[in-house]
Design a protein around this motif. Structure first.
Motif, PDB file in Angstrom:
ATOM      1  N   MET A 132      11.743 117.553  45.820  1.00 39.02           N
ATOM      2  CA  MET A 132      12.842 117.810  44.773  1.00 39.02           C
ATOM      3  C   MET A 132      13.229 116.633  44.117  1.00 39.02           C
ATOM      4  N   SER A 133      13.512 116.854  42.693  1.00 38.85           N
ATOM      5  CA  SER A 133      13.681 115.615  42.104  1.00 38.85           C
ATOM      6  C   SER A 133      15.157 115.366  41.879  1.00 38.85           C
ATOM      7  N   ASP A 134      15.333 114.073  41.977  1.00 37.91           N
ATOM      8  CA  ASP A 134      17.120 113.897  41.962  1.00 37.91           C
ATOM      9  C   ASP A 134      17.468 113.516  40.529  1.00 37.91           C
ATOM     10  N   LYS A 135      16.577 113.531  39.670  1.00 39.78           N
ATOM     11  CA  LYS A 135      16.777 113.131  38.363  1.00 39.78           C
ATOM     12  C   LYS A 135      17.762 114.263  37.639  1.00 39.78           C
ATOM     13  N   THR A 136      18.594 113.921  36.969  1.00 40.58           N
ATOM     14  CA  THR A 136      19.518 114.796  36.375  1.00 40.58           C
ATOM     15  C   THR A 136      19.283 115.081  35.023  1.00 40.58           C
ATOM     16  N   ASP A 137      19.413 116.149  34.641  1.00 45.17           N
ATOM     17  CA  ASP A 137      18.969 116.657  33.151  1.00 45.17           C
ATOM     18  C   ASP A 137      20.056 116.013  32.189  1.00 45.17           C
ATOM     19  N   LYS A 138      19.220 115.395  31.077  1.00 44.50           N
ATOM     20  CA  LYS A 138      19.904 114.501  30.103  1.00 44.50           C
ATOM     21  C   LYS A 138      20.357 115.592  29.091  1.00 44.50           C
ATOM     22  N   THR A 139      21.761 115.242  28.581  1.00 43.23           N
ATOM     23  CA  THR A 139      22.131 116.119  27.483  1.00 43.23           C
ATOM     24  C   THR A 139      21.788 115.653  26.359  1.00 43.23           C
ATOM     25  N   GLU A 140      21.473 116.518  25.398  1.00 37.79           N
ATOM     26  CA  GLU A 140      20.873 116.124  24.126  1.00 37.79           C
ATOM     27  C   GLU A 140      22.131 115.647  23.232  1.00 37.79           C
ATOM     28  N   PRO A 141      21.997 114.547  22.392  1.00 36.21           N
ATOM     29  CA  PRO A 141      23.239 114.050  21.641  1.00 36.21           C
ATOM     30  C   PRO A 141      23.583 115.348  20.481  1.00 36.21           C
ATOM     31  N   ARG A 142      24.855 115.636  20.400  1.00 36.17           N
ATOM     32  CA  ARG A 142      25.551 116.575  19.459  1.00 36.17           C
ATOM     33  C   ARG A 142      25.658 115.888  18.083  1.00 36.17           C
ATOM     34  N   LEU A 143      25.251 116.845  17.139  1.00 36.12           N
ATOM     35  CA  LEU A 143      25.717 116.361  15.783  1.00 36.12           C
ATOM     36  C   LEU A 143      26.985 116.433  15.453  1.00 36.12           C
ATOM     37  N   SER A 144      27.808 115.545  14.777  1.00 35.79           N
ATOM     38  CA  SER A 144      29.123 115.521  14.418  1.00 35.79           C
ATOM     39  C   SER A 144      29.481 116.891  13.759  1.00 35.79           C
ATOM     40  N   VAL A 145      30.509 117.331  13.862  1.00 33.00           N
ATOM     41  CA  VAL A 145      31.038 118.533  13.062  1.00 33.00           C
ATOM     42  C   VAL A 145      32.154 118.119  12.390  1.00 33.00           C
ATOM     43  N   PHE A 146      31.740 117.851  11.093  1.00 36.83           N
ATOM     44  CA  PHE A 146      32.947 117.393  10.004  1.00 36.83           C
ATOM     45  C   PHE A 146      33.655 118.677   9.672  1.00 36.83           C
ATOM     46  N   LYS A 147      35.063 118.458   9.453  1.00 36.63           N
ATOM     47  CA  LYS A 147      35.687 119.817   8.963  1.00 36.63           C
ATOM     48  C   LYS A 147      35.571 119.730   7.585  1.00 36.63           C
ATOM     49  N   THR A 148      35.472 121.104   6.921  1.00 37.90           N
ATOM     50  CA  THR A 148      35.424 121.506   5.558  1.00 37.90           C
ATOM     51  C   THR A 148      36.808 122.088   5.347  1.00 37.90           C
ATOM     52  N   TYR A 149      37.543 121.299   4.801  1.00 38.81           N
ATOM     53  CA  TYR A 149      38.720 121.763   4.128  1.00 38.81           C
ATOM     54  C   TYR A 149      38.656 122.702   2.968  1.00 38.81           C
ATOM     55  N   LYS A 150      39.501 123.729   2.910  1.00 43.61           N
ATOM     56  CA  LYS A 150      39.374 124.670   1.927  1.00 43.61           C
ATOM     57  C   LYS A 150      40.750 124.975   1.454  1.00 43.61           C
ATOM     58  N   LEU A 151      40.830 125.876   0.426  1.00 47.13           N
ATOM     59  CA  LEU A 151      42.153 126.248  -0.211  1.00 47.13           C
ATOM     60  C   LEU A 151      42.762 127.420   0.785  1.00 47.13           C
ATOM     61  N   TYR A 152      43.949 128.031   0.658  1.00 48.50           N
ATOM     62  CA  TYR A 152      44.327 129.031   1.377  1.00 48.50           C
ATOM     63  C   TYR A 152      45.102 129.882   0.264  1.00 48.50           C
ATOM     64  N   VAL A 153      44.577 131.001   0.059  1.00 47.80           N
ATOM     65  CA  VAL A 153      44.749 131.807  -1.060  1.00 47.80           C
ATOM     66  C   VAL A 153      44.597 133.351  -0.686  1.00 47.80           C
ATOM     67  N   GLY A 154      45.834 133.908  -0.430  1.00 50.08           N
ATOM     68  CA  GLY A 154      45.757 135.406  -0.204  1.00 50.08           C
ATOM     69  C   GLY A 154      45.304 135.635   1.298  1.00 50.08           C
ATOM     70  N   GLY A 155      45.478 134.875   2.045  1.00 48.47           N
ATOM     71  CA  GLY A 155      45.252 134.902   3.553  1.00 48.47           C
ATOM     72  C   GLY A 155      43.752 134.461   3.988  1.00 48.47           C
ATOM     73  N   LYS A 156      42.920 134.265   2.920  1.00 49.09           N
ATOM     74  CA  LYS A 156      41.580 133.477   2.861  1.00 49.09           C
ATOM     75  C   LYS A 156      41.478 132.402   2.783  1.00 49.09           C
ATOM     76  N   PHE A 157      40.428 131.796   3.131  1.00 53.59           N
ATOM     77  CA  PHE A 157      39.957 130.259   2.644  1.00 53.59           C
ATOM     78  C   PHE A 157      38.904 130.066   1.865  1.00 53.59           C
ATOM     79  N   PRO A 158      39.071 130.275   0.630  1.00 51.03           N
ATOM     80  CA  PRO A 158      38.151 129.911  -0.607  1.00 51.03           C
ATOM     81  C   PRO A 158      37.827 128.460  -0.697  1.00 51.03           C
ATOM     82  N   ARG A 159      36.660 128.127  -1.376  1.00 51.02           N
ATOM     83  CA  ARG A 159      36.421 127.234  -2.099  1.00 51.02           C
ATOM     84  C   ARG A 159      36.956 127.147  -3.330  1.00 51.02           C
TER      85      ARG A 159
END
Length: 301
Positions: free
Chosen positions: A1-28
């Motif tokens: 049995m291997s004692d090695k632990t699985d390595k977690t793949e590095p995640r991509l950064s999730v940048f927030k996309t800011y949008k308008l707020y019109v009529g209850g929706k979020f359009p560009r």
């Protein structure tokens, strides 16, 4: 049995996309344009929509569509919804502390004080929704056998130029009184610090506030405000975020359909607000009704 632990793949950064707020929706923006927003030290924070005249007109359509149901809702129900906004904002406090600190160049402690004051401001106006009518309305003494009653009604669609420097507490302080009394709003966020306003749209969308009651636009204040001031379906305008030259230009445009205009003035947004911003966008309806008479004596009630 291997004692090695699985390595977690590095995640991509999730940048927030800011949008308008019109009529209850979020359009560009329909124009596809964006502009860079930086912090007080010039560091890039985000690209945000650069709203066009078409976006402003779309926001007015959404606000008008929402006006009937919102103005017709009970004052108690509006108060519940404003209090719900405070609840949801409290749950996202850390996010807004970070955004306000970046936007206004404040320490975390000072930004936290701003956000706490903004939450309290929603609660304050929530408490006024079913009380303002008793303060500014009432029965009037008249000569003759009549009841004469005055009651406040909302003006309609209000264009709001949010304060430029107070990007969050000032923003809340000009939005909350407009909608507390049954108006709907088209808001132009602070030009240099729009991120807290755009994030507030996300809070409003999850707070039982009907779509279209508040519409948030970002971009060049003068560019967006001009068509709103001249728009025939906008009933009032709050010039809080306009400089002297722009305020004069917009006031002239607003006169074309006799808009109510609230001129810019120095405000300490941390101070307890009065009712002036609520009454600025209220109309007074006066009703006359005959009292009638009781019995043969002709006495009236």
């Amino acid at each position: 049995m291997s004692d090695k632990t699985d390595k977690t793949e590095p995640r991509l950064s999730v940048f927030k996309t800011y949008k308008l707020y019109v009529g209850g929706k979020f359009p560009r923006s329909e124009s596809g344009r964006v502009y860079e927003v930086t912090d007080s030290k010039g560091n890039w924070l985000a690209n945000v929509p650069l709203s066009s005249r078409k976006d402003a007109r779309d926001a007015v359509v959404a606000a008008r569509k929402a006006f009937g149901a919102w103005s017709g809702a009970t004052a108690y129900n509006r108060g519940q919804i404003l209090y719900r906004v405070a609840e949801m904002l409290e749950g996202r406090r850390e996010q807004f502390v970070r955004e306000v600190a970046d936007a206004e160049g404040l320490s975390k402690a000072k930004a936290a004080a701003v956000v706490d004051a903004a939450v309290d401001r929603w609660v304050w106006y929530a408490g006024w929704t079913d009380k303002i009518a008793q303060v500014v309305g009432g029965g009037n003494p008249v000569a003759g056998p009549f009841f004469n009653l005055s009651s406040p009604e909302p003006t309609g669609v209000v264009a709001v130029l949010a304060p430029q420097e107070s990007s969050f507490l000032g923003l809340v302080s000009v939005i909350a009184p407009v909608i507390a009394t049954g108006n709907t709003a088209v808001v132009i966020a602070s030009e240099k610090s729009p991120l807290p306003a755009l994030s507030l749209g996300e809070v409003l969308a999850t707070s039982d506030l009907p779509g279209g009651v508040v519409n948030v636009l970002s971009g060049r204040t003068a560019e967006i405000a001009a068509p709103l001031a001249a728009h025939q379906d906008v009933n009032a305008i709050d010039l809080a975020g306009a400089d002297e030259a722009l305020a004069k230009e917009l006031e002239i445009a607003a006169a074309d359909n006799l808009k109510r205009v609230l001129r810019p003035q120095p405000v300490d947004f941390f101070a307890t607000p009065g009712i002036d911003r609520m009454t600025a966008f209220l109309e007074t309806k006066t009703v006359w009704h005959p009292t009638g008479s009781l019995g043969a004596s002709g006495s009236s009630y």
